[in-house]
Design a protein around this motif. Structure first.
Motif, PDB file in Angstrom:
ATOM      1  N   PRO A 173       0.827  -1.223   0.000  1.00 44.86           N
ATOM      2  CA  PRO A 173       0.000   0.000   0.000  1.00 44.86           C
ATOM      3  C   PRO A 173       0.854   1.264   0.000  1.00 44.86           C
ATOM      4  CG  PRO A 173      -0.881  -1.597   1.564  1.00 44.86           C
ATOM      5  CD  PRO A 173       0.425  -2.152   1.074  1.00 44.86           C
ATOM      6  N   GLU A 174       2.002   1.207   0.687  1.00 47.37           N
ATOM      7  CA  GLU A 174       2.872   2.380   0.763  1.00 47.37           C
ATOM      8  C   GLU A 174       3.475   2.725  -0.598  1.00 47.37           C
ATOM      9  OE1 GLU A 174       2.388   0.464   4.619  1.00 47.37           O
ATOM     10  OE2 GLU A 174       3.105  -0.321   2.695  1.00 47.37           O
ATOM     11  N   ILE A 175       3.870   1.682  -1.339  1.00 47.62           N
ATOM     12  CA  ILE A 175       4.448   1.900  -2.675  1.00 47.62           C
ATOM     13  C   ILE A 175       3.390   2.459  -3.620  1.00 47.62           C
ATOM     14  CG2 ILE A 175       5.167   0.594  -4.725  1.00 47.62           C
ATOM     15  CD1 ILE A 175       7.468   1.398  -2.969  1.00 47.62           C
ATOM     16  N   ARG A 176       2.184   1.898  -3.552  1.00 49.15           N
ATOM     17  CA  ARG A 176       1.104   2.388  -4.414  1.00 49.15           C
ATOM     18  C   ARG A 176       0.771   3.842  -4.080  1.00 49.15           C
ATOM     19  NH1 ARG A 176      -1.330  -1.989  -7.070  1.00 49.15           N
ATOM     20  NH2 ARG A 176      -0.893  -4.020  -6.138  1.00 49.15           N
ATOM     21  N   GLU A 177       0.741   4.137  -2.798  1.00 50.30           N
ATOM     22  CA  GLU A 177       0.426   5.506  -2.372  1.00 50.30           C
ATOM     23  C   GLU A 177       1.522   6.471  -2.821  1.00 50.30           C
ATOM     24  OE1 GLU A 177      -2.177   8.229  -0.448  1.00 50.30           O
ATOM     25  OE2 GLU A 177      -2.419   6.121  -1.014  1.00 50.30           O
ATOM     26  N   ASN A 178       2.767   6.031  -2.740  1.00 51.67           N
ATOM     27  CA  ASN A 178       3.892   6.858  -3.177  1.00 51.67           C
ATOM     28  C   ASN A 178       3.772   7.214  -4.659  1.00 51.67           C
ATOM     29  OD1 ASN A 178       6.572   8.053  -2.857  1.00 51.67           O
ATOM     30  ND2 ASN A 178       7.329   6.305  -4.033  1.00 51.67           N
ATOM     31  N   ARG A 179       3.471   6.221  -5.498  1.00 49.98           N
ATOM     32  CA  ARG A 179       3.302   6.479  -6.936  1.00 49.98           C
ATOM     33  C   ARG A 179       2.119   7.404  -7.181  1.00 49.98           C
ATOM     34  NH1 ARG A 179       4.063   0.951  -8.100  1.00 49.98           N
ATOM     35  NH2 ARG A 179       1.809   0.790  -8.345  1.00 49.98           N
TER      36      ARG A 179
ATOM     37  N   PHE B 175       2.914  10.980  -6.240  1.00 55.02           N
ATOM     38  CA  PHE B 175       3.839  11.599  -7.191  1.00 55.02           C
ATOM     39  C   PHE B 175       3.108  12.006  -8.470  1.00 55.02           C
ATOM     40  CE2 PHE B 175       7.130  10.956 -10.616  1.00 55.02           C
ATOM     41  CZ  PHE B 175       7.791  12.155 -10.382  1.00 55.02           C
ATOM     42  N   LYS B 176       2.252  11.107  -8.962  1.00 59.30           N
ATOM     43  CA  LYS B 176       1.498  11.417 -10.178  1.00 59.30           C
ATOM     44  C   LYS B 176       0.550  12.598  -9.970  1.00 59.30           C
ATOM     45  CE  LYS B 176       1.632   7.071 -12.722  1.00 59.30           C
ATOM     46  NZ  LYS B 176       0.854   6.034 -13.429  1.00 59.30           N
ATOM     47  N   ALA B 177       0.076  12.726  -8.734  1.00 62.60           N
ATOM     48  CA  ALA B 177      -0.855  13.818  -8.422  1.00 62.60           C
ATOM     49  C   ALA B 177      -0.128  15.093  -8.001  1.00 62.60           C
ATOM     50  CB  ALA B 177      -1.811  13.374  -7.316  1.00 62.60           C
ATOM     51  N   ASN B 178       1.231  15.082  -8.114  1.00 62.38           N
ATOM     52  CA  ASN B 178       2.061  16.238  -7.741  1.00 62.38           C
ATOM     53  C   ASN B 178       1.920  16.617  -6.270  1.00 62.38           C
ATOM     54  OD1 ASN B 178       3.153  16.711 -10.379  1.00 62.38           O
ATOM     55  ND2 ASN B 178       1.172  17.588 -10.966  1.00 62.38           N
ATOM     56  N   LEU B 179       1.657  15.627  -5.429  1.00 64.11           N
ATOM     57  CA  LEU B 179       1.528  15.879  -3.993  1.00 64.11           C
ATOM     58  C   LEU B 179       2.866  15.730  -3.276  1.00 64.11           C
ATOM     59  CD1 LEU B 179      -1.819  13.963  -3.299  1.00 64.11           C
ATOM     60  CD2 LEU B 179      -1.491  16.432  -3.589  1.00 64.11           C
ATOM     61  N   ILE B 180       3.826  15.082  -3.931  1.00 61.74           N
ATOM     62  CA  ILE B 180       5.181  14.971  -3.396  1.00 61.74           C
ATOM     63  C   ILE B 180       6.171  15.280  -4.506  1.00 61.74           C
ATOM     64  CG2 ILE B 180       4.594  13.270  -1.601  1.00 61.74           C
ATOM     65  CD1 ILE B 180       5.687  11.077  -3.427  1.00 61.74           C
ATOM     66  N   SER B 181       7.392  15.628  -4.116  1.00 56.41           N
ATOM     67  CA  SER B 181       8.420  15.971  -5.105  1.00 56.41           C
ATOM     68  C   SER B 181       9.024  14.710  -5.717  1.00 56.41           C
ATOM     69  CB  SER B 181       9.526  16.783  -4.438  1.00 56.41           C
ATOM     70  OG  SER B 181      10.244  15.955  -3.527  1.00 56.41           O
ATOM     71  N   LYS B 182       9.751  14.900  -6.802  1.00 56.99           N
ATOM     72  CA  LYS B 182      10.438  13.786  -7.444  1.00 56.99           C
ATOM     73  C   LYS B 182      11.453  13.163  -6.497  1.00 56.99           C
ATOM     74  CE  LYS B 182      13.121  12.482 -11.535  1.00 56.99           C
ATOM     75  NZ  LYS B 182      13.849  12.951 -12.731  1.00 56.99           N
ATOM     76  N   ASP B 183      12.152  13.993  -5.723  1.00 59.87           N
ATOM     77  CA  ASP B 183      13.142  13.481  -4.767  1.00 59.87           C
ATOM     78  C   ASP B 183      12.487  12.610  -3.707  1.00 59.87           C
ATOM     79  OD1 ASP B 183      15.202  14.691  -6.087  1.00 59.87           O
ATOM     80  OD2 ASP B 183      15.332  16.417  -4.742  1.00 59.87           O
ATOM     81  N   GLU B 184      11.334  13.054  -3.190  1.00 63.34           N
ATOM     82  CA  GLU B 184      10.617  12.272  -2.178  1.00 63.34           C
ATOM     83  C   GLU B 184      10.152  10.935  -2.758  1.00 63.34           C
ATOM     84  OE1 GLU B 184       8.204  15.161   0.748  1.00 63.34           O
ATOM     85  OE2 GLU B 184       7.909  15.644  -1.381  1.00 63.34           O
ATOM     86  N   TYR B 185       9.643  11.003  -3.980  1.00 60.29           N
ATOM     87  CA  TYR B 185       9.176   9.785  -4.654  1.00 60.29           C
ATOM     88  C   TYR B 185      10.325   8.800  -4.833  1.00 60.29           C
ATOM     89  CZ  TYR B 185       8.075   6.849  -8.721  1.00 60.29           C
ATOM     90  OH  TYR B 185       7.924   5.795  -9.577  1.00 60.29           O
ATOM     91  N   GLU B 186      11.447   9.281  -5.371  1.00 58.48           N
ATOM     92  CA  GLU B 186      12.568   8.402  -5.663  1.00 58.48           C
ATOM     93  C   GLU B 186      13.207   7.857  -4.388  1.00 58.48           C
ATOM     94  OE1 GLU B 186      15.231  10.374  -8.334  1.00 58.48           O
ATOM     95  OE2 GLU B 186      13.907  10.074 -10.064  1.00 58.48           O
ATOM     96  N   LYS B 187      13.159   8.624  -3.319  1.00 52.17           N
ATOM     97  CA  LYS B 187      13.698   8.152  -2.039  1.00 52.17           C
ATOM     98  C   LYS B 187      12.961   6.898  -1.571  1.00 52.17           C
ATOM     99  CE  LYS B 187      14.519   9.651   2.737  1.00 52.17           C
ATOM    100  NZ  LYS B 187      14.313  10.754   3.723  1.00 52.17           N
ATOM    101  N   GLU B 188      11.633   6.902  -1.699  1.00 52.23           N
ATOM    102  CA  GLU B 188      10.830   5.746  -1.292  1.00 52.23           C
ATOM    103  C   GLU B 188      11.079   4.548  -2.201  1.00 52.23           C
ATOM    104  OE1 GLU B 188       8.764   5.153   1.389  1.00 52.23           O
ATOM    105  OE2 GLU B 188       9.790   6.975   2.065  1.00 52.23           O
ATOM    106  N   ILE B 189      11.205   4.810  -3.510  1.00 54.38           N
ATOM    107  CA  ILE B 189      11.470   3.726  -4.455  1.00 54.38           C
ATOM    108  C   ILE B 189      12.825   3.087  -4.149  1.00 54.38           C
ATOM    109  CG2 ILE B 189      11.894   3.139  -6.873  1.00 54.38           C
ATOM    110  CD1 ILE B 189       8.971   3.675  -6.332  1.00 54.38           C
TER     111      ILE B 189
END
Length: 756
Positions: A439-445, A448-462
């Motif tokens: 669920p955390e990975i899905r929420e992260n994606r 990111f797609k909804a521009n609610l987090i930055s690219k850096d935040e997204y990539e950190k989780e990935i």
């Protein structure tokens, strides 16, 4: 009076409501009564959608909690012995998914679609006992809403023909028992109303049937059609033509025949038989398998051509097959390019198309809104033909001028170099590619797609997920690692998002099996790859380990077969464009140091035409495009591929021609019989047969896996075998995955120690 007919309707819900309530129930977070309530609400909603669209023939019993073939096994009482102590929903879902003590029944593809069915198990001892509760209750449920439905059933010949004989006995030995059980059902149905229409789906009739199976058709339908005078029987076929069966069926007392004129153009050859028999023809002319808006002009021409032989009063206009195979509705697609959206029709829109084509064909009066819709249909279809979004002249020229279309090194030379380069011995352990999508990975994606987090935040989780994934695989001792694919929503959609010519939806989900849904991309124009798609993530994963990390790509044929594909050029041309894009990605991966690359062709087999006469052409261009997709790989780059749910006997030479270095295949639910063909033809390449079933939450024991590996070694030499699960692990939970993979690695170690 207008006459239109829908073969079947989607059941997962317009927002996947059934999926969500089922998974909640399976997680022990709700009672089954919650599932039952939601299901009743969905049925009511779906019936009313069809009623509001003025559909004349609406189905009941096209709804299922998991699968209609599984429902038919329950209906007929064909319960394998290992489940006989279970009851109700516990029995039903154990047959589909397995439980702690019972292995699930085999699952495979429904003809050449991406839908899966639960394969019935038949033996000499199988007995049949009617369980009609679901069918009777659903009919009454619809009746209370003022909707008189036709009742959908899987035909007796198709049911047995798609069954698995567990003792090598002839499944058709039971044909009389199944027919007698259906006769008992028809007698019960006959008491429901003054007149009831029963639809028997017999898609098996579109295949090349031997004389023995063809000889069953007349006695079966003579018996069924004579059971009760107030029952009208319809036999429907779809996905191809069924001329041989039609010639027989017109000489039985059935009321109507449903034929597919989209994917079975040769059905025109049967029209004279139908005309002379005075049977009703249910003409499937609205495409139930693709999402492009019907061209009303073309549909009317098709119907008029049919009407040259079949009088209009003998005709009913229909979908080509069940609408189960297309998404529910366009109404949630707010983000889709408006021009592309104007070219589309999903299930609900197809209901309206059906009504409008029928009205025009039967010369019924149109209102202003309908006249406007017909005009807009003409404009949208013309605009699609001329849209600049469709064509890419540069990629067309590049394909035309290609010089290298396949690898030039022979397998015998490649494998020597690769074994030395990678330094592996035998029974090498790996996985197919994906790890659980938490669920955390899905929420992260999603964020990111909804521009609610930055690219850096997204990539950190990935990266954190990849780190944990690599660490776990090293800890348990897997030989070849994967990065787990946390950045990927789907193995096709992910690539399509980075290729020109693809469009994506918000809610165009289609049921694949049980609660599993997929959201196929729409290929609307020429395909082109501008930039690398996977290189950075695979490079990152490789930097975290000294072990080999496989690059993971989806092959051109699978991308094609798991997408809704444009219909203005041939499928082979579209596959050729995709293959070139994948070839560029393979080259970039190997240049970045990734020397083991898996190009998945999970859907290779399901794209096969259903008639032998059409198979050679498909096999030729499908193989050519796979070979093109890996044509850039060097001698020390090892190419893996993966195939799902395949009976390989008829295509083993085609698989050889693909020339992959290693192929992994799904065999866990079907036993090692699939492997024997590889031995029989002296298959040279290496093979990774799946040793446990990932479609069940059940964790197999070490002992089971040891026995499974020993069984594999009876068929193929250890040097040729890789050890892996039978598919990707995306849909599973981490606790199941961790224990199963630990057991798998331990099982291999036990085997290897026993040989020393």
């Amino acid at each position: 009076m207008q006459k239109n007919y829908v073969i079947g309707f989607p059941r997962i819900g317009e927002k996947r409501e059934l999926k969500k309530v089922l998974e909640k129930y399976w997680a022990n977070q709700s009672d089954f009564s919650e599932v039952e309530y939601l299901a009743s609400q969905l049925r009511k909603r779906h019936w009313n959608y069809q009623k509001d669209a003025k559909v004349d023939f609406i189905s009941s019993n096209d709804f299922s909690y998991y699968d209609n073939m599984l429902d038919t096994s329950i209906l007929l009482g064909a319960i394998p012995k290992r489940f006989e102590n279970l009851k109700n929903e516990e029995l039903y879902f154990a047959m589909a998914r397995g439980n702690e003590t019972c292995v699930a029944m085999e699952m495979t593809k429904w003809f050449n679609t991406n839908y899966h069915y639960i394969v019935p198990e038949i033996s000499k001892e199988t007995t049949f006992k009617l369980n009609s509760k679901k069918i009777i209750e659903e009919y009454k449920e619809a009746r209370e809403l003022g909707i008189k439905t036709k009742i959908n059933l899987i035909g007796a010949i198709t049911y047995l023909g798609l069954s698995k004989s567990v003792d090598n006995s002839d499944v058709y030995l039971h044909i009389n028992s199944v027919v007698n059980t259906y006769k008992d059902l028809l007698l019960e149905i006959s008491k429901l109303d003054e007149q009831v229409i029963v639809q028997f789906d017999e898609p098996l009739f579109v295949k090349d049937l031997d004389s023995k199976v063809l000889s069953l058709i007349k006695p079966v339908y003579d018996a069924l059609a004579n059971t009760a005078s107030n029952i009208k029987i319809v036999v429907t076929t779809y996905f191809e033509h069924s001329n041989e069966a039609t010639k027989i069926l017109v000489n039985t007392p059935i009321w109507a025949l449903g034929l597919d004129f989209i994917y079975g153009a040769k059905n025109f050859e049967s029209l004279e038989y139908i005309k002379n028999s005075n049977k009703i023809l249910i003409a499937g002319i609205i495409d139930g398998r693709n999402i492009w808006k019907s061209n009303f002009k073309d549909k009317l021409q098709l119907l008029e051509k049919i009407a040259l032989t079949i009088p209009k009063e003998q005709l009913i206009v229909s979908t080509s097959c069940s609408l189960l195979h297309v998404p529910f509705s366009l109404k949630y697609e707010d983000n889709l390019d408006k021009e592309i959206k104007s070219w589309l029709a999903f299930a609900c829109e197809k209901l309206n198309e059906l009504a409008l084509v029928g009205k025009q064909f039967f010369d019924l009066k149109l209102n202003l809104e309908e006249t406007s819709t017909i005009k807009r249909n003409f404009e949208d279809n013309n605009q699609r033909k001329t849209s600049p979004k469709i064509h890419n002249i540069q990629i067309q020229k590049e394909l035309k001028n290609l010089k290298i279309l396949e690898r030039t090194d022979k397998f015998e030379d490649r494998i020597k170099v690769q074994r030395e380069f990678f330094n592996y011995d035998y029974l090498t352990t790996t996985t197919i590619g994906s790890f659980p999508q938490t669920p955390e990975i899905r929420e992260n994606r999603k964020n990111f797609k909804a521009n609610l987090i930055s690219k850096d935040e997204y990539e950190k989780e990935i990266k954190k997920y990849i780190d944990d994934c690599i660490s776990f695989q090293e800890e348990i001792g897997l030989d070849v690692l994967v990065h787990g694919e946390p950045e990927r929503n789907d193995m096709v959609e992910y690539f399509g998002e980075m290729l020109d010519g693809f469009a994506f939806t918000q809610n165009a989900w289609v049921q694949s099996y049980g609660s599993r849904c997929v959201k196929p991309p729409l290929i609307y124009g020429d395909v082109n790859r501008e930039n690398p798609m996977t290189v950075e993530w695979i490079k990152y994963a490789q930097s975290k380990t000294s072990k080999v990390v496989k690059g993971m790509l989806t092959g051109p044929v699978t991308i094609l077969n798991w997408s809704f594909v444009r219909d203005d050029i041939s499928r082979s041309e579209v596959a050729h464009q995709i293959a070139l894009a994948i070839a560029k990605e393979v080259n970039d991966l190997q240049n970045a140091g990734i020397k083991m690359i898996q190009v998945d062709e999970a859907a290779f087999k399901e794209g096969y035409p259903l008639r032998i006469e059409n198979m050679k052409d498909y096999a030729q261009w499908a193989v050519e495009n796979f070979r093109l997709s890996v044509s850039t790989s060097k001698i020390d780059t090892q190419i893996h591929t993966h195939m799902c749910y395949s009976e390989f006997n008829d295509i083993i030479k085609t698989i050889e021609a693909m020339d992959a270095d290693v192929i992994s295949i799904e065999t866990a639910r079907s036993g090692n019989r699939l492997l024997r063909i590889f031995k029989e033809v002296a298959y040279k390449q290496e093979i990774g047969p799946g040793i446990y079933d990932i479609h069940s939450p059940r964790v197999p024991s070490i002992e089971e896996m040891v026995n499974q590996i020993k069984a594999l070694l009876e068929v193929l030499p250890k040097e040729q075998l890789w050890i892996n699960p039978d598919c990707g692990l995306k849909t599973r939970k981490w606790p199941e995955v961790k224990q199963s993979l630990k057991n798998m690695v331990e099982a291999v170690q036990i085997i290897k120690k026993g040989e020393k």
